[in-house]
Design a protein around this motif. Structure first.
Motif, short mmCIF file in Angstrom:
data_model
loop_
_atom_site.label_atom_id
_atom_site.label_comp_id
_atom_site.label_asym_id
_atom_site.label_seq_id
_atom_site.Cartn_x
_atom_site.Cartn_y
_atom_site.Cartn_z
N ASN A 113 5.06 -21.74 11.94
CA ASN A 113 4.67 -22.78 10.99
C ASN A 113 5.43 -22.75 9.67
O ASN A 113 5.45 -23.75 8.94
CB ASN A 113 3.17 -22.69 10.69
N ASN A 114 6.09 -21.63 9.39
CA ASN A 114 6.75 -21.51 8.09
C ASN A 114 8.23 -21.17 8.14
O ASN A 114 8.94 -21.42 7.16
CB ASN A 114 6.03 -20.46 7.24
N TYR A 115 8.73 -20.66 9.28
CA TYR A 115 10.11 -20.19 9.30
C TYR A 115 10.92 -20.71 10.49
O TYR A 115 12.06 -20.28 10.70
CB TYR A 115 10.14 -18.66 9.27
N ALA A 116 10.35 -21.65 11.25
CA ALA A 116 11.06 -22.31 12.34
C ALA A 116 11.17 -23.80 12.01
O ALA A 116 10.32 -24.34 11.28
CB ALA A 116 10.34 -22.10 13.67
N PRO A 117 12.17 -24.51 12.50
CA PRO A 117 12.42 -25.89 12.06
C PRO A 117 11.28 -26.86 12.27
O PRO A 117 10.91 -27.60 11.35
CB PRO A 117 13.68 -26.30 12.86
N THR A 118 10.68 -26.88 13.45
CA THR A 118 9.62 -27.87 13.71
C THR A 118 8.36 -27.55 12.92
O THR A 118 7.80 -28.42 12.25
CB THR A 118 9.30 -27.93 15.21
N GLY A 124 6.42 -29.47 5.13
CA GLY A 124 7.12 -30.06 3.99
C GLY A 124 8.47 -29.48 3.63
O GLY A 124 9.23 -30.10 2.89
N THR A 125 8.81 -28.26 4.11
CA THR A 125 10.11 -27.65 3.79
C THR A 125 10.69 -27.04 5.06
O THR A 125 10.20 -26.02 5.54
CB THR A 125 9.96 -26.55 2.72
N GLN A 126 11.72 -27.68 5.60
CA GLN A 126 12.27 -27.18 6.86
C GLN A 126 13.09 -25.91 6.63
O GLN A 126 13.97 -25.87 5.76
CB GLN A 126 13.14 -28.24 7.53
#
Length: 355
Positions: A113-118, A124-126
């Motif tokens: 949820n925080n460090y992968a693209p999707t 809010g921040t890819q």
């Protein structure tokens, strides 16, 4: 694992130099800025009792396994999960457990949820630290390890072995130039390879080891040793920001994060990374040390000067030092844009402590 300040390539230099100085009756080797445990693990293999410490929890995890684990792991609590007939497919029970974890179905957890693209784009921040698939597999493995621990299915030794294995394995699939201060704009080849757990090496030993996760200047008052080895940070780069994802994965504490790279809001900062505080912190450490010999690794480009270090060490004994040229660590071109040349000089300062 590529690691800033790692002494892996200097182990022979360190061992040869230290053995020229210390007496044969020295048995306890203390490394208070242990990092990935390369130095402590090396001297553990030479029969020393090791005291290891680092402020970062992910480092504690690595040292807790590489130095703290001394006997083969049996995983008796997972016998129903890993049938005996399946063990023949692997070289050890530990490898069989790693094989089981590698085949788990991925889940959408904190890393995804925080460090992968999707996952990160939804928030809010890819960020492109890991592929979606590897991030989900990482989350699934981390959750399973924690579940086994909470249920009592694995011992503490087995727990830290599995965490170390996961940290090492996911680091090999990170889309970075060795540190987590930034991610690459496009996925590199190694980041695209699927995550599979490669069992961490276990170094057997008959000696008793002690591993800490403490502020070094506080811990120094509670320990004593024969050989005190110090390898403090040399510059302003904080390990807490350069390896923040490993810290989060080790703790798996769902921290509040911020910024383009998802830094942890709670940041462990070292006094040794600031010109304003490093000298006083080092002086305090040296004056409180209870050791027969003190060795300090530091290079010629550090925050403290060679005169600073010599002046402080001379308060405990007759100062000497060894030197060696070596290839500098380079994480990426951007962070090293002002560096001249690709070599630096490593100084191994030391004193035999006066009684």
């Amino acid at each position: 694992m590529n690691y800033i300040g790692s002494k892996y390539s200097l182990l022979d230099f360190l061992e040869t130099s230290i053995k020229q100085v210390v007496s044969a009756d020295c048995k306890v080797f203390c490394d208070l800025f242990a990092g990935t445990g390369a130095v402590g693990t090396h001297f553990k293999s030479r029969g020393f009792q090791i005291i290891a410490n680092d402020l970062q929890y992910y480092s504690y995890v690595l040292n807790r396994h590489y130095i703290g684990n001394c006997k083969p792991l049996q995983f008796n609590g997972l016998r129903d999960l890993i049938p005996k007939e399946n063990e023949t497919l692997f070289e050890s029970k530990a490898a069989a457990v790693c094989g089981y974890l590698s085949n788990l179905k991925g889940v959408e957890g904190f890393i995804f949820n925080n460090y992968a693209p999707t996952g990160s784009l939804r928030n809010g921040t890819q960020r492109l630290f890991f592929t979606d698939e590897n991030a989900m597999k990482c989350d699934a493995v981390r959750m399973q390890i924690e579940t086994w621990k909470q249920k009592g299915d694995i011992t503490e030794d087995e727990y830290f072995f599995l965490l170390t294995t996961l940290l090492e394995s996911i680091d090999a699939r990170a889309n970075t130039a060795s540190v987590y201060g930034a991610f690459l704009k496009n996925f590199k080849r190694t980041a695209l390879e699927p995550l599979r757990l490669k069992p961490a090496i276990l170094a057997e030993s008959d000696s008793e080891q002690a591993i800490f996760n403490s502020d070094v200047n506080e811990l120094i008052e509670r320990i004593q040793c024969d050989i005190l080895y110090l390898d403090p940070p040399y510059n302003h780069r904080q390990y807490s920001s350069n390896y923040h994802i490993l810290e989060t994965l080790a703790r798996y504490d769902n921290p509040a994060i911020h910024g383009k790279t998802g830094l942890r809001d709670e940041d462990l900062r070292s006094a040794y990374c600031s010109r304003n505080t490093a000298r006083q912190a080092f002086r305090d450490l040296i004056l409180k040390a209870n050791a027969k010999y003190i060795f300090a690794s530091y290079n010629n480009e550090g925050i403290m000067t060679l005169d600073d270090i010599r002046e402080i060490l001379e308060q405990r004994g007759d100062y000497r030092c060894f030197t060696k040229r070596y290839k500098r660590f380079q994480a990426d071109a951007e962070s090293n844009r002002n560096i001249k040349g690709d070599e630096t000089i490593e100084y191994l300062h030391y004193v035999k402590v006066r009684n």
